[in-house]
Motif scaffolding. Structure first.
Motif, PDB file in Angstrom:
ATOM      1  N   LEU A 183      61.938  45.840  13.939  1.00  0.00           N
ATOM      2  CA  LEU A 183      62.181  45.668  15.369  1.00  0.00           C
ATOM      3  C   LEU A 183      62.326  44.173  15.641  1.00  0.00           C
ATOM      4  CD1 LEU A 183      59.273  47.975  16.640  1.00  0.00           C
ATOM      5  CD2 LEU A 183      61.549  48.663  15.858  1.00  0.00           C
TER       6      LEU A 183
ATOM      7  N   SER B  42      66.414  47.218  15.293  1.00  0.00           N
ATOM      8  CA  SER B  42      66.254  47.759  16.649  1.00  0.00           C
ATOM      9  C   SER B  42      65.786  46.678  17.606  1.00  0.00           C
ATOM     10  CB  SER B  42      65.246  48.910  16.652  1.00  0.00           C
ATOM     11  OG  SER B  42      65.664  49.952  15.802  1.00  0.00           O
TER      12      SER B  42
ATOM     13  N   GLN C 111      59.709  52.810  20.755  1.00  0.00           N
ATOM     14  CA  GLN C 111      59.657  52.598  19.311  1.00  0.00           C
ATOM     15  C   GLN C 111      58.282  52.958  18.742  1.00  0.00           C
ATOM     16  OE1 GLN C 111      61.978  51.933  17.196  1.00  0.00           O
ATOM     17  NE2 GLN C 111      63.670  51.444  18.588  1.00  0.00           N
TER      18      GLN C 111
END
Length: 307
Positions: free
Chosen positions: A187, A210, A221
Motif C-alpha cells: 500500500l 494500492s 484495505q
C-alpha cells in the motif's frame, strides 16, 4: 553509562525454528533467520502491518505515518517497522500512544540499538507489550549491509506493507521490493510529484501498488487483508462546523503555513485586525489541544504524533 546500563530492560529470549513462539511467517522469507534475539514479549511477533518511510521525512510524511499507525493500532493490528529516524519512529510512537503493540526490527544487535537517540522509544515499545528483535547477536554493532537483511524480516512478518514516503533509491523502496517478492500486499500513500521523498512511493503506485488516499481507503484495505474493522466514522474525529476552521485544519494537515497564509484563509472573520485576533486565539486553542504546533521559521502545522 556502561554498556550493561544502556541495554534495553525487559524479558529476553532467543527463538529458533523449533520454538513455538518463532513466527512461522519468517520461515518463508529468503534465507530465513536461524534465530531471533528478542527483548520484550515474543507474542508480539505476529503478522501485522509494516509502515515504513523516509528517514529525512517531511512533516507530511511524519503525520501520515503516525496517523495510519494509530488507526492500525486501535484496530488491534501489530505495527511493524525498523526503528529508523523519520517515518519508522513516528509509526512506532503512534502505535504506543494509541495503546497498541509494535515490533521494531533492528539492523544490528538489540544491545546496540540504532539510532541511539531512539533508545527511549524502543524502551517504551517493550514496556507497552511490544518487542525489539534482531537476527544478529545481542552485541553486534550495526553495519550498512545488515539493514537490507533486516528489511526482508519487516516485510516477511507483515501481511501488508504501507509505504509513506520513499525516494529513489532508498531503503524504504527495498522493503517494498521484499514485500512484493514475498507476495505481500503493498500500500502506498501518494505524495506530491515535486517531492523527491515521494518519487519512489509514486513510482510504486504506477507499478500497481494500492494507493491510500484517505481513511476510508485505508480501512477498506485493512478489512480486505485483516478482516472485520470498526466503521470509519468511529475512528475519525468530527470536523468543526465553522468553514474557516475547516479550511485552516485541512490546509495545516497538508503542510506548514505562515501567519499571513492563514490570515488569507480566515476571510469571513471581520476586518484584518479582527481576523488576526481570532486567528491567534484559535491557534492558542489548537496548540493547547495538541493539534497544531509551531515549527522552525515561524510556520504552523499539524502535530506529528511522537514528536
Amino acid at each position: 553509562m556502561t554498556r550493561s546500563e544502556g541495554r534495553l530492560k525487559g524479558d529476553r529470549c532467543v527463538l529458533g525454528h523449533g520454538d513455538e513462539a518463532f513466527p512461522r511467517a519468517l520461515l518463508d522469507v529468503p534465507d530465513p533467520p536461524r534465530r531471533l534475539h528478542v527483548v520484550g514479549d515474543p507474542q508480539a511477533l505476529q503478522e501485522g502491518l509494516a509502515i515504513v518511510g523516509a528517514r529525512k521525512a517531511t512533516p507530511y510524511g511524519l503525520s501520515c505515518a503516525a496517523h495510519f499507525a494509530g488507526i492500525a493500532a486501535e484496530a488491534g493490528i501489530v505495527v511493524i517497522s525498523g526503528g529508523a529516524r523519520g517515518c519508522d519512529a513516528a509509526s512506532h510512537a503512534a502505535a504506543v500512544e494509541r495503546g497498541g503493540r509494535t515490533v521494531v526490527f533492528l539492523g544490528g544487535g538489540c544491545d546496540e540499538p540504532y539510532p541511539a537517540e531512539n533508545r527511549g522509544l524502543f524502551q517504551r515499545v517493550v514496556d507497552c507489550g511490544g518487542a525489539v528483535a534482531s537476527e544478529q547477536p545481542w552485541e553486534a554493532p550495526p553495519r550498512p549491509w545488515m539493514f537490507r537483511l533486516r528489511n526482508r524480516l519487516i516485510a516477511g512478518l507483515s501481511k501488508a506493507t504501507l509505504i509513506v514516503e520513499a525516494g529513489l533509491p532508498s531503503g524504504t523502496f527495498s522493503t517494498a521490493d521484499e514485500a512484493l517478492a514475498a507476495n505481500r500486499e503493498v500500500l502506498v500513500v501518494p505524495g506530491a510529484i515535486t517531492s523527491k521523498q515521494s518519487r519512489g512511493a509514486n513510482r510504486l503506485i504506477c507499478q500497481g501498488a494500492s494507493p491510500v488516499v484517505d481513511d476510508e481507503t485505508f480501512h477498506d484495505q485493512l478489512f480486505s487483508i485483516f478482516g472485520a474493522m470498526s466503521p470509519v466514522g468511529e475512528r475519525t474525529a468530527s470536523k468543526p462546523a465553522d468553514p474557516v476552521e475547516e479550511r485552516l485544519i485541512d490546509a495545516l494537515d497538508a503542510g506548514q503555513l505562515t501567519l499571513d497564509e492563514m490570515l488569507a484563509l480566515a476571510e469571513g472573520h471581520g476586518t484584518a485586525d479582527a481576523r488576526m485576533q481570532w486567528l491567534m486565539m484559535w491557534l492558542a486553542s489548537m496548540q493547547k489541544e495538541g493539534r497544531v504546533a509551531r515549527y522552525p521559521g515561524g510556520r504552523y502545522g499539524a502535530v506529528v504524533a511522537g514528536s
